[in-house]
Design an enzyme around this catalytic site. Sequence first.
Site, short mmCIF file in Angstrom:
data_model
loop_
_atom_site.label_atom_id
_atom_site.label_comp_id
_atom_site.label_asym_id
_atom_site.label_seq_id
_atom_site.Cartn_x
_atom_site.Cartn_y
_atom_site.Cartn_z
N ASN A 31 0.86 -1.18 0.00
CA ASN A 31 0.00 0.00 0.00
C ASN A 31 0.90 1.24 0.00
O ASN A 31 1.50 1.56 1.02
CB ASN A 31 -0.89 -0.04 1.26
CG ASN A 31 -1.72 1.22 1.42
OD1 ASN A 31 -1.82 2.04 0.51
ND2 ASN A 31 -2.31 1.38 2.61
N TRP A 32 0.97 1.89 -1.16
CA TRP A 32 1.90 3.02 -1.29
C TRP A 32 1.34 4.33 -0.75
O TRP A 32 2.02 5.36 -0.79
CB TRP A 32 2.33 3.18 -2.75
CG TRP A 32 3.29 2.12 -3.21
CD1 TRP A 32 3.87 1.16 -2.43
CD2 TRP A 32 3.78 1.92 -4.54
NE1 TRP A 32 4.69 0.38 -3.20
CE2 TRP A 32 4.66 0.82 -4.50
CE3 TRP A 32 3.56 2.56 -5.77
CZ2 TRP A 32 5.33 0.35 -5.64
CZ3 TRP A 32 4.21 2.09 -6.89
CH2 TRP A 32 5.09 1.00 -6.82
N LYS A 33 0.06 4.33 -0.33
CA LYS A 33 -0.54 5.55 0.27
C LYS A 33 -0.27 6.76 -0.65
O LYS A 33 -0.32 6.63 -1.86
CB LYS A 33 0.00 5.74 1.69
CG LYS A 33 -0.17 4.46 2.52
CD LYS A 33 0.12 4.63 3.97
CE LYS A 33 -0.05 3.28 4.67
NZ LYS A 33 0.01 3.38 6.11
N HIS A 43 -9.62 1.23 5.05
CA HIS A 43 -8.29 1.43 5.65
C HIS A 43 -8.42 2.43 6.80
O HIS A 43 -9.18 3.39 6.73
CB HIS A 43 -7.30 1.95 4.60
CG HIS A 43 -5.90 1.94 5.12
ND1 HIS A 43 -5.42 2.93 5.95
CD2 HIS A 43 -4.91 1.03 4.99
CE1 HIS A 43 -4.17 2.62 6.29
NE2 HIS A 43 -3.85 1.47 5.73
N GLU A 58 -6.68 4.83 7.79
CA GLU A 58 -6.47 6.25 7.48
C GLU A 58 -7.72 6.86 6.86
O GLU A 58 -8.05 8.02 7.09
CB GLU A 58 -5.22 6.40 6.59
CG GLU A 58 -3.96 6.20 7.41
CD GLU A 58 -2.83 5.51 6.69
OE1 GLU A 58 -2.79 5.52 5.45
OE2 GLU A 58 -1.95 4.95 7.40
N GLU A 114 -5.69 -4.90 10.61
CA GLU A 114 -4.62 -3.93 10.83
C GLU A 114 -4.93 -3.13 12.10
O GLU A 114 -5.68 -2.15 12.05
CB GLU A 114 -4.54 -2.95 9.65
CG GLU A 114 -4.29 -3.60 8.31
CD GLU A 114 -3.74 -2.59 7.31
OE1 GLU A 114 -2.59 -2.75 6.91
OE2 GLU A 114 -4.47 -1.65 6.96
N GLY A 156 2.22 2.20 10.81
CA GLY A 156 3.16 3.30 10.64
C GLY A 156 3.85 3.70 11.94
O GLY A 156 4.48 4.75 12.00
N SER A 158 3.16 -2.24 10.42
CA SER A 158 4.61 -2.32 10.65
C SER A 158 5.23 -3.67 10.27
O SER A 158 6.15 -4.13 10.93
CB SER A 158 4.93 -1.94 12.09
OG SER A 158 4.54 -0.59 12.34
N GLY A 178 2.78 -1.09 4.34
CA GLY A 178 2.86 0.31 3.95
C GLY A 178 4.32 0.74 3.78
O GLY A 178 4.93 0.52 2.74
N GLY A 179 4.89 1.30 4.84
CA GLY A 179 6.23 1.87 4.78
C GLY A 179 7.28 0.96 4.15
O GLY A 179 8.08 1.41 3.31
P1 PGA Z 1 2.66 0.24 7.72
O1 PGA Z 1 1.21 0.48 7.04
O2 PGA Z 1 3.19 -1.04 7.13
O3 PGA Z 1 3.47 1.44 7.31
O4 PGA Z 1 2.45 0.14 9.19
C1 PGA Z 1 0.33 -0.59 6.83
C2 PGA Z 1 -0.94 -0.09 6.20
O5 PGA Z 1 -1.35 1.04 6.49
O6 PGA Z 1 -1.58 -0.80 5.40
#
Ligand code: PGA
Length: 250
Positions: free
Chosen positions: A7-9, A96, A98, A169, A175, A214, A235-236
């Site tokens: 997930n590149w956000k 998600h 966010e 999640e 994050g 994470s 994500g990251g």
């Molecule tokens: P993260 O994000 O790996 O940076 O914790 C995961 C996500 O939001 O899907």
Amino acid sequence: MKLMAANWKMYKTRGEAEVTARDMLRLIGPDLPKDRQVLVFPPFTAIETVARVFEGQSSFAVGGQNFWPREEGAFTGEVSARMLADLGCSWALAGHSERRWVMGESDELVGEKIAFGLAAGLRMVLCIGEKIEERRAGKVEEVLDRQLEKGLVGLPQDFSAETLAIAYEPVWAIGTGEVAGPAEIAHAHTHTREKIVRLLGEKAVSTPILYGGSVKPGNASEILSLDNVNGVLVGGASLTGESFSRITLA
Ligand code: PGA
């Protein structure tokens, strides 16, 4: 089948996305086990670029991070499920954290997106997960139950298992560098499995349940070995081909 999702956000211009997608193909492509599938969720503006890089690669798919659950219309700033498919998306995310907690999306809107996306021919990932205060108050199961019930409310009885995935999640692990422990993950995933089988019937035995929060090269293989963990949503650590390849091949 294990789904290895990136997930590149809100990261990457088209040029940056193309470099990372090519790195992924080069570093992962030849070695990806047969029972794993890579999914990349770029920002809208880079979807077509990544879809072109992955063209003809059956183990690599592209998805949209979001869409508005209407066919078309006066919805300034939004894109439709059909527009995502037109760019080469076969998947989309909904729910998600966010979107829930930064953009204020409700459980009901998430449910509309899941139903609409499936009806439009996309495969959908429903993201669920508790906040830290909900965990401290002993409400993990209650929160997951509510998000699953409302998120899956519009699912047709005849849905096919491979068109849906759930991503657990925990909000406090996204994050933050803080990963849920193996026992916490296993418990949440087993609970989720039981709940979706109750809601959707025996078909949901094979619905993939991904873990996100994470995930990194150093913890991926332990997480992937847990019961009812059928992939990861990263994500990251998905932002470079080098890091994501080590996760997908873990
Ligand atoms: P993260 O994000 O790996 O940076 O914790 C995961 C996500 O939001 O899907």
